[in-house]
Design an enzyme around this catalytic site. Structure first.
Site, PDB file in Angstrom:
ATOM      1  N   ALA A   1      -0.081  -9.129  10.302  1.00 34.13           N
ATOM      2  CA  ALA A   1      -0.407  -7.849  10.931  1.00 34.13           C
ATOM      3  C   ALA A   1      -0.845  -6.771   9.948  1.00 34.13           C
ATOM      4  CB  ALA A   1       0.796  -7.356  11.742  1.00 34.13           C
TER       5      ALA A   1
ATOM      6  N   VAL B   1     -14.750  -5.280  11.918  1.00 35.75           N
ATOM      7  CA  VAL B   1     -14.116  -6.523  11.459  1.00 35.75           C
ATOM      8  C   VAL B   1     -15.088  -7.689  11.599  1.00 35.75           C
ATOM      9  CG1 VAL B   1     -12.296  -8.214  11.910  1.00 35.75           C
ATOM     10  CG2 VAL B   1     -11.748  -5.778  11.915  1.00 35.75           C
TER      11      VAL B   1
ATOM     12  N   LYS C   1       1.855   2.081   7.437  1.00 35.07           N
ATOM     13  CA  LYS C   1       2.231   1.341   8.640  1.00 35.07           C
ATOM     14  C   LYS C   1       3.262   2.106   9.453  1.00 35.07           C
ATOM     15  CE  LYS C   1       0.939  -2.151   9.680  1.00 35.07           C
ATOM     16  NZ  LYS C   1      -0.235  -2.460  10.533  1.00 35.07           N
TER      17      LYS C   1
ATOM     18  N   TYR D   1      -0.902   4.281  10.705  1.00 35.46           N
ATOM     19  CA  TYR D   1      -1.339   3.236  11.625  1.00 35.46           C
ATOM     20  C   TYR D   1      -0.148   2.928  12.518  1.00 35.46           C
ATOM     21  CZ  TYR D   1      -5.493   2.311   8.766  1.00 35.46           C
ATOM     22  OH  TYR D   1      -6.679   2.428   8.085  1.00 35.46           O
TER      23      TYR D   1
ATOM     24  N   ARG E   1       0.828  -1.196   0.000  1.00 34.11           N
ATOM     25  CA  ARG E   1       0.000   0.000   0.000  1.00 34.11           C
ATOM     26  C   ARG E   1       0.876   1.265   0.000  1.00 34.11           C
ATOM     27  NH1 ARG E   1      -3.612  -1.415   5.184  1.00 34.11           N
ATOM     28  NH2 ARG E   1      -1.600  -2.315   5.783  1.00 34.11           N
TER      29      ARG E   1
ATOM     30  N   GLU F   1      -5.605   4.658  13.854  1.00 36.19           N
ATOM     31  CA  GLU F   1      -6.466   3.712  14.559  1.00 36.19           C
ATOM     32  C   GLU F   1      -7.085   4.286  15.830  1.00 36.19           C
ATOM     33  OE1 GLU F   1      -2.434   3.269  16.423  1.00 36.19           O
ATOM     34  OE2 GLU F   1      -3.223   3.586  14.397  1.00 36.19           O
TER      35      GLU F   1
ATOM     36  N   VAL G   1      -7.129 -11.232  13.595  1.00 41.25           N
ATOM     37  CA  VAL G   1      -7.047  -9.919  12.949  1.00 41.25           C
ATOM     38  C   VAL G   1      -6.511  -8.875  13.910  1.00 41.25           C
ATOM     39  CG1 VAL G   1      -8.372  -8.155  11.701  1.00 41.25           C
ATOM     40  CG2 VAL G   1      -8.985 -10.561  11.455  1.00 41.25           C
TER      41      VAL G   1
ATOM     42  N   HIS H   1      -0.306   1.601  16.141  1.00 42.96           N
ATOM     43  CA  HIS H   1      -0.485   0.415  16.997  1.00 42.96           C
ATOM     44  C   HIS H   1       0.642   0.323  18.033  1.00 42.96           C
ATOM     45  CE1 HIS H   1      -3.800  -0.941  14.528  1.00 42.96           C
ATOM     46  NE2 HIS H   1      -3.055  -0.855  13.450  1.00 42.96           N
TER      47      HIS H   1
ATOM     48  N   ASP I   1      -2.161  -6.936  15.442  1.00 42.32           N
ATOM     49  CA  ASP I   1      -1.354  -5.720  15.435  1.00 42.32           C
ATOM     50  C   ASP I   1      -1.495  -4.925  16.724  1.00 42.32           C
ATOM     51  OD1 ASP I   1      -3.930  -4.915  14.941  1.00 42.32           O
ATOM     52  OD2 ASP I   1      -3.532  -4.100  12.949  1.00 42.32           O
TER      53      ASP I   1
ATOM     54  N   VAL J   1     -11.532  -8.352  18.102  1.00 42.23           N
ATOM     55  CA  VAL J   1     -11.757  -7.420  19.205  1.00 42.23           C
ATOM     56  C   VAL J   1     -10.779  -6.256  19.112  1.00 42.23           C
ATOM     57  CG1 VAL J   1     -12.763  -9.067  20.804  1.00 42.23           C
ATOM     58  CG2 VAL J   1     -10.285  -8.866  20.662  1.00 42.23           C
ATOM     59  N   LEU J   2     -11.179  -5.123  19.682  1.00 45.73           N
ATOM     60  CA  LEU J   2     -10.357  -3.916  19.595  1.00 45.73           C
ATOM     61  C   LEU J   2     -10.553  -3.052  20.829  1.00 45.73           C
ATOM     62  CD1 LEU J   2      -8.599  -1.876  17.901  1.00 45.73           C
ATOM     63  CD2 LEU J   2     -10.772  -0.892  17.138  1.00 45.73           C
TER      64      LEU J   2
END
Length: 370
Positions: free
Chosen positions: A297, A177, A74, A93, A15, A117, A265, A95, A268, A237-238
Site C-alpha cells: 500500500a 500510474v 501516510k 495521504y 519517507r 490524494e 497499485v 485514503h 490503498d 484505476v482511481l
C-alpha cells in the site's frame, strides 16, 4: 502556526513529509516546525540537517500536543489515534474510503483532515501525481521480479529472447500510474495493453507511444478477454476519495496464466481485484489460485529519498498557504485546498468518501458560514 512533522510508523515506511529545505521555507514565513527525533533518517535526512534548518527536534507526544497542523506522509495508525487532539488539522495521504475506523476517529475528534490524494487543481491531482509516477514506474519492475520462477512466477522473461515472444503487460487505467507503468513496460520490451474508461486518455497514450501500446476501452468483456494471456497485470484505476471499483473477480483468476503477477497499485483505496489485500514491503506477495499478488500500500516508500523530495516539492506550496492564512481562512477562500478536505467539525465533507462509507456528506460552505 506550529507545524508537526512526525516520524512515520507504518511498516517499512521510510519517507518523511517535509525535507530540511522545506523547513527552511516555512521558517522564513515565521512558523515553528517541530520534527520528531529521527523522522528523516529513513530518507537520508539527519536530525542535524533539520536543526541547521532551524527546526525543533522533539519527542512524539510533545509534537502531537503542541502542533496546530500535523503534516504526515501516510494516514495515522491505531497507536497514533490517541495522540490526535480535538480540532487539530491533519494533512497527509489518508485514503479513508477503505478505512472506516480512522474515518470514525477523525469525525469523533473533529479533526480537519485534508487528503493529498483528493486535492484537485485544474482537473488534476497534483499531490497524488509524484507518488503515482513513482508507483507506476515501480509496478513493472516488481512485476518482472516476481515473474521469476524462484518467487513462484511463471518464469517468463519480460523482454523475451531471440525467437521467444516477450511477456505481456495488461494495465487497467490510463492515468498517471498507468501512463508511467506503460513507459517502463515498453522499456522492458514487453507487449503492452492499456485499458481506460475515458477515450481521451487512450488517445493520449496512442499519441505519446506512437502505437507501441495497444489501447482498449475498460469493459468487463475486454478485461476477461485480455486476462487469459497476460503475464503482469497492473491495477492503476482511481476514484478520487472513493473506493476503487472491483474489476477482477475471484473467478477470473482461473482463466489467468498460472504464475502471472497482479500488481495492484490501487490497493490503498481498496484494490481493483476481489482477491487484493494490503501487504507490506517485508512480506509483499501472496498467492491465490496460482496468481502472485503484489499489493504493497505504500510502494514509493521503497525509494524514500526520491519520494520524499518529490513529495515536498509538491506539497510545500499548499502547506505554506495553510500556515500563512490559517485553516479557517484557507477553507473559506481557497477552492483548491477545500477540495482536499475529507472531514471537518465532526462531519464528512467529501462526497466520494461519504458515498463509500454510507455516512451523510455535509456542505462545508454552509458549515463555514455559521
Amino acid at each position: 502556526m506550529i507545524i508537526g512533522v512526525p516520524k512515520e510508523i507504518k511498516e517499512h515506511e521510510y519517507r518523511v513529509s517535509i525535507t530540511p529545505r522545506g523547513v527552511e521555507e516555512l521558517k522564513r514565513d515565521g512558523h515553528t516546525i517541530l520534527v520528531e527525533t529521527e523522522a528523516g533518517s529513513g530518507s537520508g535526512f539527519s536530525d542535524e540537517e533539520y536543526l541547521k534548518a532551524d527546526a525543533d527536534i522533539v519527542d512524539r507526544r510533545s509534537l502531537f500536543d503542541k502542533s496546530d497542523l500535523i503534516v504526515k506522509v501516510k494516514e495515522p495508525l491505531f497507536s497514533e489515534y490517541s495522540l490526535l487532539k480535538e480540532n487539530q488539522a491533519l494533512f497527509a495521504y489518508l485514503h479513508l474510503a477503505s478505512n472506516k475506523e480512522l474515518t470514525g476517529i477523525l469525525i469523533e475528534k473533529k479533526i480537519t483532515a485534508l487528503g493529498y490524494e483528493t486535492l484537485e487543481k485544474d482537473g488534476s491531482l497534483p499531490l497524488l501525481t509524484p507518488m503515482s509516477e513513482i508507483a507506476g514506474r515501480m509496478a513493472p519492475i516488481v512485476g518482472a521480479f516476481y515473474l521469476q520462477r524462484v518467487h513462484g512466477g511463471s518464469g517468463r522473461l519480460p523482454s523475451g529472447a531471440v525467437g521467444v515472444r516477450p511477456a505481456k503487460a495488461l494495465i487497467l487505467g490510463a492515468g498517471v500510474v498507468g501512463f508511467n507503468a506503460a513507459r517502463v513496460c515498453i522499456g522492458l520490451g514487453m507487449e503492452v495493453v492499456i485499458m481506460n474508461r475515458g477515450v481521451e486518455r487512450l488517445q493520449k497514450v496512442d499519441e505519446v507511444f506512437m502505437g507501441r501500446v495497444r489501447t482498449l476501452p475498460l469493459t468487463r468483456h475486454n478485461i476477461v478477454q485480455e486476462l487469459n494471456d497476460s503475464d503482469i497485470i497492473i491495477g492503476a484505476v482511481l476514484v478520487p476519495g472513493g473506493r476503487t471499483p472491483l474489476l477482477i473477480r475471484r473467478e477470473d483468476l482461473k482463466i489467468m496464466r498460472r504464475g502471472s503477477v497482479l500488481v495492484d497499485v490501487s490497493v490503498d483505496q481498496g484494490g481493483c481485484a476481489e482477491t487484493s489485500r494490503p501487504t507490506t514491503h517485508d512480506n509483499p506477495i501472496y498467492e491465490v489460485d496460482g496468481i502472485i499478488h503484489y499489493a504493497v500500500a505504500n510502494m514509493p516508500g521503497a525509494y524514500p529519498r526520491t519520494s520524499t523530495i518529490a513529495l515536498t516539492n509538491a506539497t510545500l506550496p499548499f502547506i505554506r498557504t495553510i500556515a500563512n492564512k490559517g485553516i479557517e481562512e484557507t477553507l473559506r477562500n481557497d477552492p483548491v485546498l477545500k477540495s482536499a478536505l475529507n472531514t471537518c467539525r465532526g462531519c464528512i465533507v467529501h462526497k466520494a468518501l461519504a458515498d463509500s462509507t454510507g455516512i451523510e456528506c455535509k456542505d462545508i460552505d454552509k458549515m463555514l458560514s455559521r
